[in-house]
Design a protein around this motif. Structure first.
Motif, PDB file in Angstrom:
ATOM      1  N   LEU A  93     -11.248  -4.283  -5.248  1.00 52.53           N
ATOM      2  CA  LEU A  93     -10.372  -3.764  -6.260  1.00 52.53           C
ATOM      3  C   LEU A  93     -10.396  -4.108  -7.797  1.00 52.53           C
ATOM      4  O   LEU A  93     -10.550  -5.391  -8.215  1.00 52.53           O
ATOM      5  CB  LEU A  93      -8.872  -4.157  -5.619  1.00 52.53           C
ATOM      6  CG  LEU A  93      -7.681  -3.458  -6.438  1.00 52.53           C
ATOM      7  CD1 LEU A  93      -7.226  -2.068  -6.022  1.00 52.53           C
ATOM      8  CD2 LEU A  93      -6.352  -4.143  -5.861  1.00 52.53           C
ATOM      9  N   THR A 125      -8.303  -4.199   1.398  1.00 48.06           N
ATOM     10  CA  THR A 125      -7.861  -4.303   0.309  1.00 48.06           C
ATOM     11  C   THR A 125      -8.666  -4.855  -0.789  1.00 48.06           C
ATOM     12  O   THR A 125      -8.500  -4.409  -2.062  1.00 48.06           O
ATOM     13  CB  THR A 125      -6.805  -5.705   0.210  1.00 48.06           C
ATOM     14  OG1 THR A 125      -7.454  -6.796   0.534  1.00 48.06           O
ATOM     15  CG2 THR A 125      -5.716  -5.287   1.194  1.00 48.06           C
ATOM     16  N   VAL A 145      -7.026   3.877  -3.328  1.00 45.93           N
ATOM     17  CA  VAL A 145      -6.864   3.143  -4.467  1.00 45.93           C
ATOM     18  C   VAL A 145      -6.770   4.259  -5.402  1.00 45.93           C
ATOM     19  O   VAL A 145      -7.452   5.254  -5.789  1.00 45.93           O
ATOM     20  CB  VAL A 145      -8.305   2.453  -4.797  1.00 45.93           C
ATOM     21  CG1 VAL A 145      -8.431   1.787  -6.105  1.00 45.93           C
ATOM     22  CG2 VAL A 145      -8.710   1.664  -3.591  1.00 45.93           C
ATOM     23  N   GLU A 171      -6.560  -0.988 -11.035  1.00 44.14           N
ATOM     24  CA  GLU A 171      -6.323  -0.181  -9.725  1.00 44.14           C
ATOM     25  C   GLU A 171      -5.366  -0.718  -8.864  1.00 44.14           C
ATOM     26  O   GLU A 171      -4.954  -1.899  -8.944  1.00 44.14           O
ATOM     27  CB  GLU A 171      -7.891  -0.189  -8.848  1.00 44.14           C
ATOM     28  CG  GLU A 171      -9.016   0.633  -9.645  1.00 44.14           C
ATOM     29  CD  GLU A 171     -10.026   0.448  -8.957  1.00 44.14           C
ATOM     30  OE1 GLU A 171     -11.078   1.585  -9.401  1.00 44.14           O
ATOM     31  OE2 GLU A 171     -10.303  -0.200  -8.118  1.00 44.14           O
ATOM     32  N   TYR A 172      -4.662   0.193  -8.069  1.00 46.37           N
ATOM     33  CA  TYR A 172      -3.621  -0.229  -7.210  1.00 46.37           C
ATOM     34  C   TYR A 172      -3.894   0.299  -5.638  1.00 46.37           C
ATOM     35  O   TYR A 172      -4.608   1.376  -5.830  1.00 46.37           O
ATOM     36  CB  TYR A 172      -2.236   0.234  -7.859  1.00 46.37           C
ATOM     37  CG  TYR A 172      -1.996  -0.278  -9.178  1.00 46.37           C
ATOM     38  CD1 TYR A 172      -1.122  -1.252  -9.278  1.00 46.37           C
ATOM     39  CD2 TYR A 172      -2.388   0.359 -10.244  1.00 46.37           C
ATOM     40  CE1 TYR A 172      -0.770  -2.034 -10.457  1.00 46.37           C
ATOM     41  CE2 TYR A 172      -2.017  -0.235 -11.513  1.00 46.37           C
ATOM     42  CZ  TYR A 172      -1.249  -1.145 -11.713  1.00 46.37           C
ATOM     43  OH  TYR A 172      -0.934  -1.775 -12.836  1.00 46.37           O
ATOM     44  N   LEU A 173      -3.211  -0.378  -4.914  1.00 45.75           N
ATOM     45  CA  LEU A 173      -3.454   0.129  -3.563  1.00 45.75           C
ATOM     46  C   LEU A 173      -2.208   0.922  -2.830  1.00 45.75           C
ATOM     47  O   LEU A 173      -1.037   0.305  -3.159  1.00 45.75           O
ATOM     48  CB  LEU A 173      -3.736  -1.007  -2.555  1.00 45.75           C
ATOM     49  CG  LEU A 173      -4.819  -1.780  -2.943  1.00 45.75           C
ATOM     50  CD1 LEU A 173      -5.025  -3.219  -2.055  1.00 45.75           C
ATOM     51  CD2 LEU A 173      -6.196  -1.308  -2.472  1.00 45.75           C
ATOM     52  N   TYR A 226      -6.496   2.481   2.627  1.00 43.80           N
ATOM     53  CA  TYR A 226      -5.873   2.183   1.465  1.00 43.80           C
ATOM     54  C   TYR A 226      -6.302   3.255   0.747  1.00 43.80           C
ATOM     55  O   TYR A 226      -7.454   3.690   0.326  1.00 43.80           O
ATOM     56  CB  TYR A 226      -5.929   0.810   0.759  1.00 43.80           C
ATOM     57  CG  TYR A 226      -5.400  -0.293   1.770  1.00 43.80           C
ATOM     58  CD1 TYR A 226      -4.058  -0.605   1.437  1.00 43.80           C
ATOM     59  CD2 TYR A 226      -6.548  -1.075   2.483  1.00 43.80           C
ATOM     60  CE1 TYR A 226      -3.620  -1.738   1.959  1.00 43.80           C
ATOM     61  CE2 TYR A 226      -5.675  -1.842   3.418  1.00 43.80           C
ATOM     62  CZ  TYR A 226      -4.724  -2.518   3.071  1.00 43.80           C
ATOM     63  OH  TYR A 226      -3.883  -3.418   3.762  1.00 43.80           O
TER      64      TYR A 226
END
Length: 162
Positions: free
Chosen positions: A98, A95, A77, A102-104, A75
């Motif tokens: 996080l 995942t 980030v 923040e987004y993956l 991922y």
């Protein structure tokens, strides 16, 4: 044996159609409910930028990466600014962790110098290449699991190029 042959063929066809429709519904849900993220485009060799009716895309999140330490899958980030423009924070295999804001974005890396988020080609109608040359951002929709779908190209004013 002949009785079962048609049953097996029909069962495989039904399974294929169910999987195909499930895949379409997942993409439709992502289009409807996903978060729009703008990824800055990185320069691409101009000789391969336009080929027929598609544009090859490369994103700035794939620059300045230590590819030797990067996992094949994981991922990216990102954190978004006020215009929903993504800025790379880090790469990670899971995942978590996080942090807030923040987004993956899922990625894969098949060769040692390229990160693929599944949106590296943008197709358009032939003869419309000039208007897409002004593209500065690739617009993708992402979900909470990091799945992404390319929805368009955007200019420097953050306007969707149509």
């Amino acid at each position: 044996m002949k009785k079962y042959k048609w049953f097996i063929i029909l069962a495989n066809l039904v399974i294929l159609l169910v999987y195909f429709n499930y895949s379409i519904s997942q993409k439709e849900e992502l289009l409807q409910d996903g978060k729009l993220v703008l990824l800055p485009l990185a320069p691409v060799d101009p000789r391969s930028l336009m080929q027929g009716d598609y544009m090859s895309l490369r994103y700035s999140i794939s620059q300045d990466v230590d590819y030797e330490k990067l996992a094949k899958r994981g991922y990216c980030v990102v954190r978004l600014d006020s215009g929903d423009i993504a800025e790379k924070v880090r790469f990670q295999q899971n995942t978590t962790p996080l942090n807030k804001g923040e987004y993956l974005i899922k990625y894969s890396s098949s060769d040692p110098w390229n990160i693929n988020i599944g949106a590296e080609s943008f197709f358009f109608q032939e003869g419309h290449s000039k208007k897409y040359e002004a593209a500065k951002y690739g617009g993708i929709k992402i979900d909470k699991n990091g799945n992404s779908l390319l929805v368009g190209l955007y200019d420097e004013n953050l306007k969707n190029i149509k």
